[in-house]
Write a protein that holds these residues in place. Sequence first.
Motif, short mmCIF file in Angstrom:
data_model
loop_
_atom_site.label_atom_id
_atom_site.label_comp_id
_atom_site.label_asym_id
_atom_site.label_seq_id
_atom_site.Cartn_x
_atom_site.Cartn_y
_atom_site.Cartn_z
N UNK A 1 -5.22 -2.81 5.35
CA UNK A 1 -3.84 -2.60 4.94
C UNK A 1 -3.20 -3.97 4.45
N UNK A 2 -3.51 -4.87 5.35
CA UNK A 2 -2.94 -6.23 4.89
C UNK A 2 -3.34 -6.66 3.61
N UNK A 3 -4.87 -6.59 3.44
CA UNK A 3 -5.52 -6.85 2.16
C UNK A 3 -5.10 -6.01 0.97
N UNK A 4 -4.53 -4.75 1.25
CA UNK A 4 -4.26 -4.02 0.03
C UNK A 4 -2.76 -4.31 -0.26
N UNK A 5 -2.13 -4.74 0.67
CA UNK A 5 -0.67 -5.40 0.40
C UNK A 5 -0.52 -6.54 -0.63
N UNK A 6 -1.71 -7.47 -0.04
CA UNK A 6 -1.84 -8.60 -1.07
C UNK A 6 -2.19 -8.13 -2.50
#
Lengths: 98, 263
Positions: B227-232
């Motif tokens: 999720x963190x990677x997709x937010x970035x």
Amino acid sequence: MLEFLLRFFGRDTASSKKVAKERLRLVLVHDRAGVSPHLLESLKNDLIKVISEYLDIDTDGLEVSLTHENDAVALVANIPVLRVKRTFKSIQEPAFKV
Amino acid sequence: MGEVIVITSGKGGVGKTTTTANLGTGLASLGKKVVLVDTDIGLRNLDVVMGLENRIVYDLIDVVEGRCRLKQALIKDKRLENLYLLPANQTRDKTAVSRQQMIDLTSQLREEFEFVLIDCPAGIEMGFKNAIAGAEKALVVTTPEVAAVRDADRIIGLLEAAEMEPPRLIINRLRPEMVRKGDMMDIEDMLEILAIDLIGVVPEDQYIVISTNRGEPAILDKHSRAGQAYRNISRRLLGEEIPFINWEAGSFMSRIKKLMGLG
């Protein structure tokens, strides 16, 4: 067990990542050459242009291909030479030394 | 006028649909008006990943064949006001829509939305050609496997031939601990081979399975690494400069072990 010990002591037998990368590199050489059939044709025409400055060649008998041997890809060009140009040397060196 | 971005990969099962769902949700939660288009006619999936499967009345084929208006077929997301889905048809096949129909559809959508994300089917045939027809940008999803990278290379060649903007790469399901052991290709290996720009790296994350079970994109969960990677990636799509997370560096303990020659 041996593999475990080798790994444990950090003497990893060829890491599988390197194997993957090497296999991928080889497979892509063929894929890319296959995707653009113009690639070899265009390379062949450029080779003729460059080589013709030095040698008279038989452009009809010229063959260029990629071969795959012993885990390596090679460019093989079979170029029949008709004669070596005499004029070349004189361009490189002055005809008369003073 | 909105942007039309196609999410593609060549190989199936590398995470195109999950990526589309998460990036769409990410862009919408950043305040953009977004529509997700499932072009996998006959094998629709995006509705299930988004948890919207019970709300489908009309689909993409109904729209292009004029059985309903575009607005009637758009399904509003459960969670976000400004996120919509245009689902694929489940009974027809890839030949049910033409390139020109896709170009017309996307130009209609880009008037209404800031981002149109197209979930492309696997393969390089008709479905792929239709999916990219109306798009000007492409994201290529791959995983660190020989077959997936090979197919990504093929797709990149086809996108270049279609004269689209240079595609950007998403490396999905990276397993940092395997990269550290030398048992998985690393980011640099793949970038060197594919020679395109990277837009993000999504680590393997069990939470993706859990969130897909629930029909809630992982990007909505603060604790999910993916999720963190997709937010970035969502922010990078908006043009922000977000530094890449170094998933390969490992934990503090694993770095200490490496220093001591044990890693």
